[in-house]
Design an enzyme around this catalytic site. Sequence first.
Site, short mmCIF file in Angstrom:
data_model
loop_
_atom_site.label_atom_id
_atom_site.label_comp_id
_atom_site.label_asym_id
_atom_site.label_seq_id
_atom_site.Cartn_x
_atom_site.Cartn_y
_atom_site.Cartn_z
N ARG A 1 6.66 -8.28 16.42
CA ARG A 1 7.11 -6.93 16.08
C ARG A 1 6.01 -5.92 16.37
O ARG A 1 4.83 -6.16 16.10
CB ARG A 1 7.47 -6.89 14.60
N ASP B 1 0.80 5.23 1.86
CA ASP B 1 0.12 5.96 2.92
C ASP B 1 -0.55 7.20 2.29
O ASP B 1 -0.04 7.75 1.33
CB ASP B 1 1.11 6.37 4.02
N HIS C 1 4.81 0.14 -0.04
CA HIS C 1 5.50 -0.66 0.98
C HIS C 1 4.61 -1.76 1.53
O HIS C 1 3.39 -1.73 1.37
CB HIS C 1 6.04 0.23 2.10
N HIS D 1 0.85 -1.20 0.00
CA HIS D 1 0.00 0.00 0.00
C HIS D 1 0.88 1.24 0.00
O HIS D 1 2.09 1.15 0.22
CB HIS D 1 -0.91 0.02 1.25
O1 LIG Z 1 5.00 -1.57 10.52
C1 LIG Z 1 5.58 -1.03 9.60
O2 LIG Z 1 6.79 -1.14 9.41
C2 LIG Z 1 4.83 -0.20 8.58
C3 LIG Z 1 3.46 0.23 9.02
C4 LIG Z 1 2.68 0.87 7.91
O3 LIG Z 1 3.03 0.80 6.76
C5 LIG Z 1 1.44 1.60 8.22
O4 LIG Z 1 0.99 1.59 9.39
O5 LIG Z 1 0.88 2.21 7.28
FE LIG Z 2 2.03 2.28 5.57
#
Ligand SMILES: O=C(O)CCC(=O)C(=O)O
Ligand SMILES: [Fe+2]
Length: 349
Positions: free
Chosen positions: A292, A225, A282, A223
């Site tokens: 994590r 952001d 990403h 996706h």
């Molecule tokens: O957890 C991550 O490394 C990325 C989180 C992410 O892409 C998001 O919350 O939009």
């Molecule tokens: Fe993200």
Amino acid sequence: MATSTLEESYKENPQSLQHILPIDFHLIQEVPNSHLWPNINNSPINHDDKSPNVPIIDLLAPNVVELIGHACKTWGIFQVVNHGVPIEFFDEVESQARRLFALPAEQKVKVVRSTSGATGYGTARITPFFSKFMWHEGFTIMDSPLDHAKELWPHDYQEFCDVMENYQKKMKALSFQLWLLILNYLQPSQEHLMNSFEFTQALQLNSYPCCPNPNHAVGLAPHTDSLFLTILHQTNNTKGLQILKKDQGWTSIAPISNDALIVNVGDLLHILSNGEFPSVYHRVLVDQTKHRVSLAYFFGPQVDSTIVPLVSFEKNVGVVVPKYRKVKVKEYLSLKAKHLETVFSLIRS
Ligand SMILES: O=C(O)CCC(=O)C(=O)O
Ligand SMILES: [Fe+2]
């Protein structure tokens, strides 16, 4: 005229509860079919791998404007150091986030995001676009998490609230500092732009529990952001974030130190920069033995603002035409909620 909020704009695109409620990860021994991504083809995360050369920017560097502008343009993502937020503070926020995710599922469900809501416990908002579920649970905060925290810990909610509110304050100040540096790069001669936006924010706590079959599960599906900038904190040694890099495929971004922050360009900054800054595609992978947690802080304009591509900063390239039409943030978010990444084709000029 009363301004609307990010929360109100989400109301216009309700989601079904079936897409919001995560499974009870505490009970799972095997990845269920609903969460099995047969064709994902992940190679296992190699925790010794070095990250690609994502720019590392020292915020105290004298040429920081050029460094950030260049990083936004070539990568759309960079790490920042010397940002002034003490390392111990990230540990505190992370430990409060872990405290929340460690609660039994019956507790967490008490604060589940409502079908037309924006805050609370639940899956990622992009969930309905995929036929499989993600190995992820999240908790979204906009300003004060008081009501939810009281539900979770009736006698012990204050520390969680204080830490989360303080974290948002610090991230807002840092985002604003980054925003001014970026504007300075884009439009050094247009000071009026500095004051032309009111801002909105959201803090997303992400949890990726240990996964029995990490090669066929996905923490967060690919996706971009949506807002201007995301500031991400991921704890040391828990790799998981990957970006799609031309010619290199999916590439892991490891934190360079426990207090480094990852900053990425979001869709609205991509539009404002007239497509010059890529909005980074990403995803997140999961691990068999490491649970994590990441902290994603989203910073963007108020939903009533209008984004108009800036065209004059592209020097020495003759007449530049806007690649996108002007778009109200509210309209953009609504289009993205319906179309996900094909949204850009809908606003091309
Ligand atoms: O957890 C991550 O490394 C990325 C989180 C992410 O892409 C998001 O919350 O939009
Ligand atoms: Fe993200």
